[in-house]
Design a protein around this motif. Structure first.
Motif, PDB file in Angstrom:
ATOM      1  N   PRO A 113       0.859  -1.194   0.000  1.00  0.00           N
ATOM      2  CA  PRO A 113       0.000   0.000   0.000  1.00  0.00           C
ATOM      3  C   PRO A 113       0.890   1.236   0.000  1.00  0.00           C
ATOM      4  O   PRO A 113       2.042   1.184   0.453  1.00  0.00           O
ATOM      5  CB  PRO A 113      -0.786  -0.128   1.307  1.00  0.00           C
ATOM      6  N   LEU A 114       0.377   2.347  -0.523  1.00  0.00           N
ATOM      7  CA  LEU A 114       1.174   3.576  -0.495  1.00  0.00           C
ATOM      8  C   LEU A 114       1.431   4.029   0.931  1.00  0.00           C
ATOM      9  O   LEU A 114       2.438   4.681   1.216  1.00  0.00           O
ATOM     10  CB  LEU A 114       0.469   4.685  -1.285  1.00  0.00           C
ATOM     11  N   TYR A 158      -4.630   4.236   6.596  1.00  0.00           N
ATOM     12  CA  TYR A 158      -5.517   5.122   5.858  1.00  0.00           C
ATOM     13  C   TYR A 158      -6.672   5.538   6.750  1.00  0.00           C
ATOM     14  O   TYR A 158      -7.099   4.788   7.628  1.00  0.00           O
ATOM     15  CB  TYR A 158      -6.083   4.423   4.613  1.00  0.00           C
ATOM     16  N   ARG A 211      -9.356   6.954  -0.139  1.00  0.00           N
ATOM     17  CA  ARG A 211      -9.257   5.798  -1.020  1.00  0.00           C
ATOM     18  C   ARG A 211      -7.908   5.125  -0.808  1.00  0.00           C
ATOM     19  O   ARG A 211      -6.871   5.778  -0.731  1.00  0.00           O
ATOM     20  CB  ARG A 211      -9.419   6.208  -2.481  1.00  0.00           C
ATOM     21  N   THR A 220      -4.780   2.899  -1.912  1.00  0.00           N
ATOM     22  CA  THR A 220      -4.047   2.618  -3.147  1.00  0.00           C
ATOM     23  C   THR A 220      -3.056   1.491  -2.899  1.00  0.00           C
ATOM     24  O   THR A 220      -2.256   1.549  -1.959  1.00  0.00           O
ATOM     25  CB  THR A 220      -3.295   3.861  -3.645  1.00  0.00           C
ATOM     26  N   GLU A 280      -0.037  -0.870  -4.783  1.00  0.00           N
ATOM     27  CA  GLU A 280       0.881  -0.940  -5.914  1.00  0.00           C
ATOM     28  C   GLU A 280       1.582  -2.293  -5.909  1.00  0.00           C
ATOM     29  O   GLU A 280       2.010  -2.785  -4.864  1.00  0.00           O
ATOM     30  CB  GLU A 280       1.925   0.170  -5.843  1.00  0.00           C
ATOM     31  N   LEU A 320      -5.585  -4.656 -10.488  1.00  0.00           N
ATOM     32  CA  LEU A 320      -4.588  -3.595 -10.526  1.00  0.00           C
ATOM     33  C   LEU A 320      -4.195  -3.377 -11.974  1.00  0.00           C
ATOM     34  O   LEU A 320      -3.875  -4.337 -12.695  1.00  0.00           O
ATOM     35  CB  LEU A 320      -3.357  -3.968  -9.689  1.00  0.00           C
ATOM     36  N   ARG A 355      -1.245  -0.608 -10.367  1.00  0.00           N
ATOM     37  CA  ARG A 355      -1.830   0.203  -9.304  1.00  0.00           C
ATOM     38  C   ARG A 355      -3.346   0.073  -9.333  1.00  0.00           C
ATOM     39  O   ARG A 355      -3.968  -0.018 -10.393  1.00  0.00           O
ATOM     40  CB  ARG A 355      -1.427   1.663  -9.469  1.00  0.00           C
ATOM     41  N   GLY A 356      -3.947   0.071  -8.154  1.00  0.00           N
ATOM     42  CA  GLY A 356      -5.405   0.037  -8.032  1.00  0.00           C
ATOM     43  C   GLY A 356      -5.838   0.783  -6.786  1.00  0.00           C
ATOM     44  O   GLY A 356      -5.110   0.827  -5.786  1.00  0.00           O
ATOM     45  N   THR A 357      -7.032   1.385  -6.822  1.00  0.00           N
ATOM     46  CA  THR A 357      -7.568   2.120  -5.673  1.00  0.00           C
ATOM     47  C   THR A 357      -8.973   1.612  -5.368  1.00  0.00           C
ATOM     48  O   THR A 357      -9.690   1.137  -6.263  1.00  0.00           O
ATOM     49  CB  THR A 357      -7.615   3.635  -5.929  1.00  0.00           C
TER      50      THR A 357
END
Length: 799
Positions: free
Chosen positions: A628-629, A633, A638, A640, A642, A674, A685-687
């Motif tokens: 995750p970024l 959270y 949202r 994210t 990666e 992703l 990447r996906g959110t």
């Protein structure tokens, strides 16, 4: 579930016809009652009062005469039938439902059995297992909304947090808002219904206003319009008494055999300061197992509102738990009558990497640091295997390696050699550019090291007096270091080597896992800093400071050559970008074996090597990476994810999509997609939106097997989590100042009574008059009365 559209039983602006009767020429009522009626009675009685008749005969004739005179008067009063054409506007009720994150909390209702039973009777849900939002939705749909529909009210529903949105179905609420702005919601409701026929506003919330317009300012518009604001408070409204366990830090992955350190903070709300409570760390069995949780650590902390931070350390895993994952629970016992129990414990999942760590150790000459570190690598841990290369060795010298690994004939330089065979590389006092006779191979080696670290490899720099890191200053290779070098050489070590120094911990109360040699923080600090602890150092290599984003773990106890504001760094950890790097400014860790033999020297290097290896080994397949970024959270953000994916040749994947799996706090897993990032081969990447707070896991599968795992946490927004307790006083004040009713979910009877029906607004369009007397029926009635009286008079022989 009742759609709100079904509750709008009366369409707006409906034309309707209504009939009524009126007497157009009738004098005032007092004239009729006090003058006309007595005169009519007197005249009717006087006509037959002196006649010689029996009483029944007299009464019949008086009644007939009275009826005739009354009919005459009615005709004179001009009775008419009025047909009214009207525009009917139904009464509107605005329902404002709080959709902020605090509504996703669950209340225990401990010691409030009557309230709990009342809520369950109203909503049909288990009050302790349902969120505030779920209870509010169920209460509205089961009780209040059907009542409004039955009595002809039109319902306009809105969800509010920091924003304000109309909805056609209350089920669309998710409880993820960043704040609760009740004042703004009331103001917006009034402004959007200017000119409408709003009779009432109903606010359903826990009442904890966290921003926006002050509520008392917002209600002035409702008071001016004469619109009462009714409130329904949701949640346990008793004074707050709550313990909150907050996760501060936990490693996402560890290596097999590692200790696990979990940092938490315990907040006490509504509790007298000065008490103490035990914090329990339990290791949970693998999912599906019938084993009982095992207590692995306990710490006692002071009860403070700000919260005391503690570190709980779990020892090496026992065999009865899962090999690929360790699951922990940090908890505190609930207080008496504690209101919210869902924050008394947190669960943490930590991925365990079972692979052996493959180490390449290159040094320039057989200094003491090399000799003792080499022995440690060959002896210490069956999970660490190593190959050594000593640059100064003669060609016939057998380079050393772990049992089962071949001795190196030359240092590896090609990218495939390094990526396939090693997880951690230790660079001693050597210059990588000059490691080979062919300078092109030296450049190739440096380029391979860059890619190795970028792909998650760990690279450690062990300073020496000749090459490392002096030779790197001003070169491209210096980018890999977590410290800034001084290319001018002005920071060269210029002190004598007769004074022994002991390093000081940068964060003694929360030591990094590399420098955590003992689970007790005080004992750990004494080991590093006191005379009775580890032996000190005489020489170190000064640097200009740590790079941004790097973390200093050890500092010089006195000297500040580069920056007078902070002491020189001795041990610095960093990232570049997916890999991990470590810089050690001293070359005397071998001296730590004095008094303690191998114990702490071995533990330090095992910690360092394991930390460096995690970038490569936190997944089972080194071609996949998933992160995750951020590790945490807010619920309104949202998430994210990666993924970095290499093909079988260790080249970035160019597939358009990469499938992953996501598991939420409820244990349910769903597949997520992703997408390949444009211009970034191998990066996907996906959110997505998290449904509720808690711990989430994500992973990628290859050939039906999980090859990479990651975890992250979703928490309530800061303003919503700061004080999630209900505020019934604020809700009651809002209702009182607007002449509304303050109610709660366990008793909605008082608010139901405010909606009796019949409050629609009627505006006349036209009217038609029709004389009721101007027809044959009036004449026939008059003739009938007069004829009856005349016939009776003849029978009674009256003139």
């Amino acid at each position: 579930m009742i759609p709100l559209l079904a509750l709008q039983s009366i369409p707006a602006d409906l034309d309707a016809t209504r009939e009524s009767w009126r007497l157009l020429e009738m004098p005032p009522a007092w004239v009729v009652v006090l003058v006309i009626a007595p005169l009519v009675m007197l005249v009717a009685t006087a006509c037959y009062w002196r006649e010689r008749l029996k009483d029944p005969q007299r009464i019949v004739l008086i009644v007939l005469r009275l009826a005739s005179l009354t009919l005459l008067l009615l005709v004179l009063f001009r009775p008419v039938r009025v047909q009214h054409q009207e525009n009917v506007e139904p009464a509107e009720v605005v329902v404002l439902l709080d959709d902020s994150a605090s509504m996703s909390r669950k209340d225990a209702y401990a010691g409030a059995d009557k309230t709990r039973r009342g809520i369950e009777s109203t909503t049909g849900k288990n009050a302790q297992e349902s969120t505030r939002l779920e209870l509010a939705q169920a209460g509205l749909e089961a009780d209040l909304l059907p009542r409004l529909a039955e009595n002809g009210y039109e319902v306009n529903a809105f969800l509010f947090d920091e924003g304000f949105d109309p909805v056609s179905d209350l089920a669309s609420a998710g409880g993820r808002g960043h704040g609760t702005h009740i004042g703004d919601a009331v103001t917006n409701a009034l402004s959007q219904h200017v000119g409408g026929h709003v009779t009432d506003i109903v606010v359903v919330s826990d009442g904890r206003n966290t921003g926006g317009m002050p509520v008392l300012d917002a209600i002035s518009g409702a008071r001016a319009a004469g619109i009462p604001v009714h409130t329904i408070v949701v949640g346990d409204t008793r004074p707050e008494r709550n313990l909150v366990v907050e996760l501060v830090e936990a490693p996402p992955s560890v290596l097999e055999g590692d200790e696990v350190a979990i940092s938490v903070r315990v907040h006490a709300r509504g509790v007298s300061q000065g008490g103490r409570i035990d914090v329990l760390l339990e290791e949970l069995p693998s999912e599906g197992s019938r084993d009982e949780p095992r207590t692995v650590a306990t710490e006692s902390v002071d009860l403070q509102q700000a919260g005391e931070r503690i570190v709980l350390v779990a020892p090496e895993a026992s065999n009865r738990f899962s090999d690929s994952e360790r699951r922990f629970r940090v908890s505190v016992e609930p207080l008496d009558d504690e209101r919210m129990l869902d924050d008394n414990a947190i669960d943490v999942r930590i991925h365990v990497t079972p692979e052996k760590i493959r180490v390449l150790y290159i040094d320039g000459y057989p200094r003491y640091e090399y000799r003792f570190l080499r022995s440690m690598l060959l002896r210490s841990d069956e999970r660490i295997v190593a190959q050594m290369w000593l640059e100064s060795a003669t060609p016939d010298f057998p380079q050393e390696s772990s049992r089962g690994l071949p001795a190196l004939q030359r240092p590896p330089s090609e990218r495939r050699e390094i990526l396939d065979n090693y997880d951690v590389i230790l660079l001693g006092d050597v210059n990588p550019y000059n490691l080979f006779a062919d300078s092109a191979r030296g450049q190739q080696f440096v380029a391979s090291l860059f890619e190795f670290v970028e792909r998650g490899g760990g690279l450690a720099f062990i300073a020496g007096e000749w090459q490392n890191p002096k030779a790197f200053a001003g070169t491209e290779f210096a980018k890999l270091l977590p410290v800034q070098l001084d290319p001018t050489g002005a920071l060269e070590f210029d002190n004598t080597t007769e004074t022994e120094y002991r390093p000081s911990l940068a964060e003694p109360a929360n030591p990094h896992e590399i420098v955590r040699l003992h689970p007790d923080v005080d004992t750990n600090r004494r080991l590093w800093e006191d005379e009775g602890g580890l032996r000190g150092f005489f020489w170190y290599y000064p640097v200009a400071g740590a790079k941004p984003g790097s973390q200093v773990l050890l500092r010089h106890p006195e000297r500040s050559l580069a920056n007078p504001q902070e002491r020189d760094p001795l041990l610095v950890a960093g990232y570049y970008p997916a890999g991990r790097t470590l810089f050690l400014a001293i070359d005397s860790t071998w001296r730590w074996q004095y008094r303690y033999v191998h114990r702490y020297h071995e533990r330090f290097w095992r910690n360092a090597i394991r930390w460096l290896a995690l970038g490569r080994l936190k997944s089972g397949d080194r071609r996949f990476g998933l992160e995750p970024l951020r590790t945490q959270y807010s619920l309104d953000e949202r998430v994210t994810l990666e993924a970095r994916v290499l093909d079988e040749d260790y080249r970035p994947s160019v597939e358009p999509n990469q499938d992953a799996w996501l598991e939420g706090p409820d244990g349910e897993s769903n597949e997520i997609g992703l997408g390949l990032v444009d211009g970034r081969p191998g990066l996907f990447r996906g959110t997505f939106d998290a449904e509720r707070p808690g711990h989430y896991r994500a992973w990628i599968e290859s050939d039906g097997q999980r090859v990479v795992n990651t975890e992250f946490e979703v928490v309530l927004p800061s303003r919503e989590s700061a004080d999630p307790s209900p505020d019934p006083e604020a809700m009651a004040e809002l209702a009182k100042l607007t002449s509304g009713i303050a109610a709660s979910l366990d008793d909605l009877e008082s608010i139901r009574a405010e909606f009796p029906g019949g409050e629609e607004r009627r505006e006349p369009i036209s009217s038609q008059l029709e004389d009721a007397w101007d027809n044959w029926s009036t004449l026939l009635i008059a003739l009938g009365l007069l004829s009856a009286e005349w016939i009776l008079r003849k029978r009674y022989e009256l003139i």
